[in-house]
Scaffold this motif. Sequence first.
Motif, PDB file in Angstrom:
ATOM      1  N   HIS A  13      29.842 -39.538   5.047  1.00 44.54           N
ATOM      2  CA  HIS A  13      31.164 -39.848   4.513  1.00 44.54           C
ATOM      3  C   HIS A  13      31.817 -38.562   4.022  1.00 44.54           C
ATOM      4  O   HIS A  13      31.248 -37.467   4.145  1.00 44.54           O
ATOM      5  N   HIS A  14      33.012 -38.694   3.480  1.00 46.84           N
ATOM      6  CA  HIS A  14      33.796 -37.555   2.996  1.00 46.84           C
ATOM      7  C   HIS A  14      33.005 -36.726   1.978  1.00 46.84           C
ATOM      8  O   HIS A  14      33.106 -35.503   1.946  1.00 46.84           O
ATOM      9  N   GLY A  15      32.216 -37.373   1.135  1.00 55.02           N
ATOM     10  CA  GLY A  15      31.503 -36.681   0.068  1.00 55.02           C
ATOM     11  C   GLY A  15      30.041 -36.405   0.350  1.00 55.02           C
ATOM     12  O   GLY A  15      29.272 -36.169  -0.596  1.00 55.02           O
ATOM     13  N   SER A  16      29.618 -36.399   1.618  1.00 56.32           N
ATOM     14  CA  SER A  16      28.191 -36.174   1.921  1.00 56.32           C
ATOM     15  C   SER A  16      27.730 -34.787   1.468  1.00 56.32           C
ATOM     16  O   SER A  16      26.626 -34.627   0.935  1.00 56.32           O
ATOM     17  N   TRP A  17      28.562 -33.771   1.678  1.00 54.23           N
ATOM     18  CA  TRP A  17      28.185 -32.431   1.225  1.00 54.23           C
ATOM     19  C   TRP A  17      28.109 -32.383  -0.291  1.00 54.23           C
ATOM     20  O   TRP A  17      27.193 -31.780  -0.855  1.00 54.23           O
ATOM     21  N   PHE A  18      29.053 -33.027  -0.972  1.00 54.69           N
ATOM     22  CA  PHE A  18      29.018 -33.074  -2.431  1.00 54.69           C
ATOM     23  C   PHE A  18      27.756 -33.796  -2.912  1.00 54.69           C
ATOM     24  O   PHE A  18      27.161 -33.416  -3.927  1.00 54.69           O
ATOM     25  N   ALA A  19      27.359 -34.841  -2.190  1.00 54.67           N
ATOM     26  CA  ALA A  19      26.142 -35.560  -2.580  1.00 54.67           C
ATOM     27  C   ALA A  19      24.916 -34.662  -2.462  1.00 54.67           C
ATOM     28  O   ALA A  19      24.018 -34.691  -3.312  1.00 54.67           O
ATOM     29  N   GLY A  20      24.869 -33.837  -1.385  1.00 52.24           N
ATOM     30  CA  GLY A  20      23.755 -32.898  -1.259  1.00 52.24           C
ATOM     31  C   GLY A  20      23.748 -31.866  -2.377  1.00 52.24           C
ATOM     32  O   GLY A  20      22.689 -31.565  -2.952  1.00 52.24           O
ATOM     33  N   ARG A  21      24.903 -31.328  -2.708  1.00 52.69           N
ATOM     34  CA  ARG A  21      24.973 -30.373  -3.813  1.00 52.69           C
ATOM     35  C   ARG A  21      24.616 -31.041  -5.138  1.00 52.69           C
ATOM     36  O   ARG A  21      24.010 -30.427  -6.022  1.00 52.69           O
ATOM     37  N   SER A  22      24.986 -32.298  -5.283  1.00 49.95           N
ATOM     38  CA  SER A  22      24.648 -33.017  -6.505  1.00 49.95           C
ATOM     39  C   SER A  22      23.138 -33.232  -6.616  1.00 49.95           C
ATOM     40  O   SER A  22      22.568 -33.126  -7.711  1.00 49.95           O
ATOM     41  N   LEU A  23      22.473 -33.513  -5.505  1.00 50.10           N
ATOM     42  CA  LEU A  23      21.013 -33.633  -5.535  1.00 50.10           C
ATOM     43  C   LEU A  23      20.366 -32.330  -5.997  1.00 50.10           C
ATOM     44  O   LEU A  23      19.396 -32.334  -6.762  1.00 50.10           O
ATOM     45  N   PHE A  24      20.905 -31.213  -5.548  1.00 49.66           N
ATOM     46  CA  PHE A  24      20.386 -29.908  -5.971  1.00 49.66           C
ATOM     47  C   PHE A  24      20.608 -29.698  -7.473  1.00 49.66           C
ATOM     48  O   PHE A  24      19.695 -29.302  -8.205  1.00 49.66           O
ATOM     49  N   THR A  25      21.815 -29.993  -7.950  1.00 46.64           N
ATOM     50  CA  THR A  25      22.128 -29.817  -9.368  1.00 46.64           C
ATOM     51  C   THR A  25      21.264 -30.714 -10.241  1.00 46.64           C
ATOM     52  O   THR A  25      20.686 -30.268 -11.248  1.00 46.64           O
ATOM     53  N   LYS A  26      21.148 -31.980  -9.861  1.00 44.40           N
ATOM     54  CA  LYS A  26      20.351 -32.905 -10.664  1.00 44.40           C
ATOM     55  C   LYS A  26      18.877 -32.534 -10.625  1.00 44.40           C
ATOM     56  O   LYS A  26      18.166 -32.660 -11.636  1.00 44.40           O
ATOM     57  N   GLY A  27      18.400 -32.050  -9.478  1.00 40.21           N
ATOM     58  CA  GLY A  27      17.013 -31.602  -9.419  1.00 40.21           C
ATOM     59  C   GLY A  27      16.746 -30.420 -10.334  1.00 40.21           C
ATOM     60  O   GLY A  27      15.709 -30.336 -10.992  1.00 40.21           O
ATOM     61  N   LEU A  28      17.682 -29.473 -10.396  1.00 38.02           N
ATOM     62  CA  LEU A  28      17.531 -28.335 -11.299  1.00 38.02           C
ATOM     63  C   LEU A  28      17.489 -28.780 -12.755  1.00 38.02           C
ATOM     64  O   LEU A  28      16.706 -28.256 -13.566  1.00 38.02           O
ATOM     65  N   LEU A  29      18.321 -29.750 -13.108  1.00 35.76           N
ATOM     66  CA  LEU A  29      18.318 -30.249 -14.481  1.00 35.76           C
ATOM     67  C   LEU A  29      16.991 -30.908 -14.828  1.00 35.76           C
ATOM     68  O   LEU A  29      16.477 -30.756 -15.947  1.00 35.76           O
ATOM     69  N   VAL A  30      16.419 -31.638 -13.876  1.00 35.40           N
ATOM     70  CA  VAL A  30      15.103 -32.238 -14.112  1.00 35.40           C
ATOM     71  C   VAL A  30      14.058 -31.157 -14.338  1.00 35.40           C
ATOM     72  O   VAL A  30      13.198 -31.261 -15.236  1.00 35.40           O
ATOM     73  N   LEU A  31      14.120 -30.075 -13.572  1.00 38.53           N
ATOM     74  CA  LEU A  31      13.146 -28.995 -13.722  1.00 38.53           C
ATOM     75  C   LEU A  31      13.341 -28.249 -15.040  1.00 38.53           C
ATOM     76  O   LEU A  31      12.373 -27.780 -15.645  1.00 38.53           O
ATOM     77  N   VAL A  32      14.583 -28.119 -15.490  1.00 40.48           N
ATOM     78  CA  VAL A  32      14.826 -27.505 -16.800  1.00 40.48           C
ATOM     79  C   VAL A  32      14.145 -28.314 -17.888  1.00 40.48           C
ATOM     80  O   VAL A  32      13.490 -27.760 -18.788  1.00 40.48           O
ATOM     81  N   ALA A  33      14.276 -29.631 -17.810  1.00 44.22           N
ATOM     82  CA  ALA A  33      13.629 -30.487 -18.803  1.00 44.22           C
ATOM     83  C   ALA A  33      12.108 -30.444 -18.674  1.00 44.22           C
ATOM     84  O   ALA A  33      11.389 -30.423 -19.673  1.00 44.22           O
ATOM     85  N   ALA A  34      11.600 -30.405 -17.419  1.00 43.95           N
ATOM     86  CA  ALA A  34      10.153 -30.403 -17.210  1.00 43.95           C
ATOM     87  C   ALA A  34       9.507 -29.110 -17.689  1.00 43.95           C
ATOM     88  O   ALA A  34       8.349 -29.106 -18.106  1.00 43.95           O
ATOM     89  N   ARG A  35      10.229 -28.008 -17.647  1.00 46.59           N
ATOM     90  CA  ARG A  35       9.674 -26.724 -18.083  1.00 46.59           C
ATOM     91  C   ARG A  35       9.699 -26.552 -19.601  1.00 46.59           C
ATOM     92  O   ARG A  35       9.140 -25.589 -20.117  1.00 46.59           O
ATOM     93  N   SER A  36      10.353 -27.459 -20.291  1.00 47.66           N
ATOM     94  CA  SER A  36      10.466 -27.334 -21.751  1.00 47.66           C
ATOM     95  C   SER A  36       9.420 -28.193 -22.451  1.00 47.66           C
ATOM     96  O   SER A  36       9.237 -29.374 -22.101  1.00 47.66           O
ATOM     97  N   PRO A  37       8.717 -27.653 -23.463  1.00 44.15           N
ATOM     98  CA  PRO A  37       7.760 -28.468 -24.220  1.00 44.15           C
ATOM     99  C   PRO A  37       8.435 -29.426 -25.188  1.00 44.15           C
ATOM    100  O   PRO A  37       7.763 -30.293 -25.766  1.00 44.15           O
TER     101      PRO A  37
END
Length: 626
Positions: free
Chosen positions: A540-564
């Motif tokens: 769809h029109h936003g497929s590229w945005f969805a891929g970039r959003s998966l990358f952004t959300k994955g990075l946020l999860v890793l930021v939280a996972a790396r923090s005690p």
Amino acid sequence: MGPRRADAVADNPPPAKRPRAIAARNAYPRRRAITACQLCRMRKTKCDNRRPSCGTCTSLEFQCVYQDTATDFSSFDPASLAILDRVNYAIQLIEQHPSPTGSSSDSLRTYPPGPSEPVLEETPDEAISKSTENSFLLEAQQLQANCASSRLLQWPSLRDLCEPCEVDKLFFNPAPPEESTEAAAPSSSRGIREEDVPSLIQSFLENVHTKNPILDPNELRNMSRYIGEDGFQWNGPSCLILIACALGTISRPFSIDTPGPQDTSRLDARDYTTSESYYTAARKRIGLLDSSIIAIQCAFLIGVFEMYSMRPLRAWLSFNRACTYFQTYLHSSSLGQPVEQSSETVRSRLYWSCLKSDCEMREEIALPPTELTKVEYSDAFPSPPGNAPDPDGGNQTESSMALDASSERSWYYYLSEIASRRIANRVTAALHPLDPEEWVKTPVHHLQRIAEELDAQVVQWAENFPPIVRLSADDTADELSYYLHSRYLDLRERIWRPFLYLGAHSKPQDPNLLIYVRNAGLCLDMIFKHIHICFIRHRHHGSWFAGRSLFTKGLLVLVAARSPNIAMPANWMMAMDTCITGLRYWEDEAPDLRAARLTLQRIYQSVNSIVPAFGSAPSDRIIDQV
């Protein structure tokens, strides 16, 4: 006589009236405040107060507006100013931000600072009303990918693990167009066939037009009839029909099927080469068109096709061309030049679609704003089309009514998207500075109050969805409701993201750590739900945005996972698997998404090295080989 008068004066001194007057002035010293212009107030920068235009507005080529002299309180004493600030703040909350219906008012209500709280730096009379069009345009100009993944890669917990520019540089250096075309899905091209036009136009109206209703369906069908009689010409209507056919060929009905580890988007793109044939023919004609309504529509839809085919840089250039065409059209109209007649509704739809698309691109990649962000064309939402006569001159049937049930759903979605874009720009302007260390310097009660107020606006936006587009727990197959729910989750995640940063990077002895962690948990909840929404194979029109959003959300999860400081849920690794699989699905068409997937895998392996790289080849683990 002299000595006696002196003694008398000494025995009866005059009343000390003068000192009391001085004391009163010291208690309430009057001050002459220099009123900053509205742009400097919005940007929170010092205004040199030049008239008629200050230095900042002159450099940005923006209209300089000062506060109305009728509301000049510079001669008031501090006590009166404090009272006015409180009253204005209360009025602002009541008139602009009513409590969402059906929600907990206690959890979302905000209050002016109490006697023991420090007064915020920005008082209500120093802010531009958030409901004005002027504010929306100011916020649109300031979008510089503040919430994008490139900013996250500069956070302290990630900056040493990769180069922030490794992903975004491929946005500006994609694969050559001929390579993309030759490597498309192995399907034989039908080529351009005039007999296919009616069915492709219908596919376009059902699958594409519903998200950006910038055309009149009856007029489009009428144009397609002339194509069947006279063939394609080198004019605007033929260009419009060709790009609509390209979109009708590449688009498919909505589906929530999820990709498997070995699936790729190119293998699923049926008739990809056929759609490219229509697209190429439309591009050959777009340069021959003068500035007109149909030229704006063609340029915009070419950008939509390029988003469908995962070419975001080309899409931004096409959207920019549409914005330029629109601005030129308005300028010609203002000079009294003869221009193509069109309804105000059509122009308003084009204005908002072009402006919204420009904001969406610059929200993800730091690109220069279009000049359309300085044009105050309309401060109202576009109106739905009225009942139009049948193009053949006959009576309308139920299927040809201008606003049938499908069109009604489309318009509710379209207006909701425009409203969400206003809120998204507001969230970025209020909560996302270029330097995240500004969150550390901001008082926690100030940050909390802004987040709660913006969150209340998002909740109210979602609760006001009409039933026709409201997503229920039992219905996930409706495309428009699905995308609105995705937007809702993304907005709320951005609102609470500052607390994820603070919770992940604060020291254990920080007195505000509990507040940070509690709100970071809300942010993570929105992240995991949004990852699930983005993980579909539908193009769809936003497929590229969805891929970039998966990358952004994955990075946020890793930021939280790396923090005690932050406790991760048990299924966070499954969320990472989803992000990587979703990025891999689109990476053959978008080199920047391939780099994003490799970056995400490498950071993930540094967090948990025992987890396999999801079946990736050894060469995939080296980002330099992109």
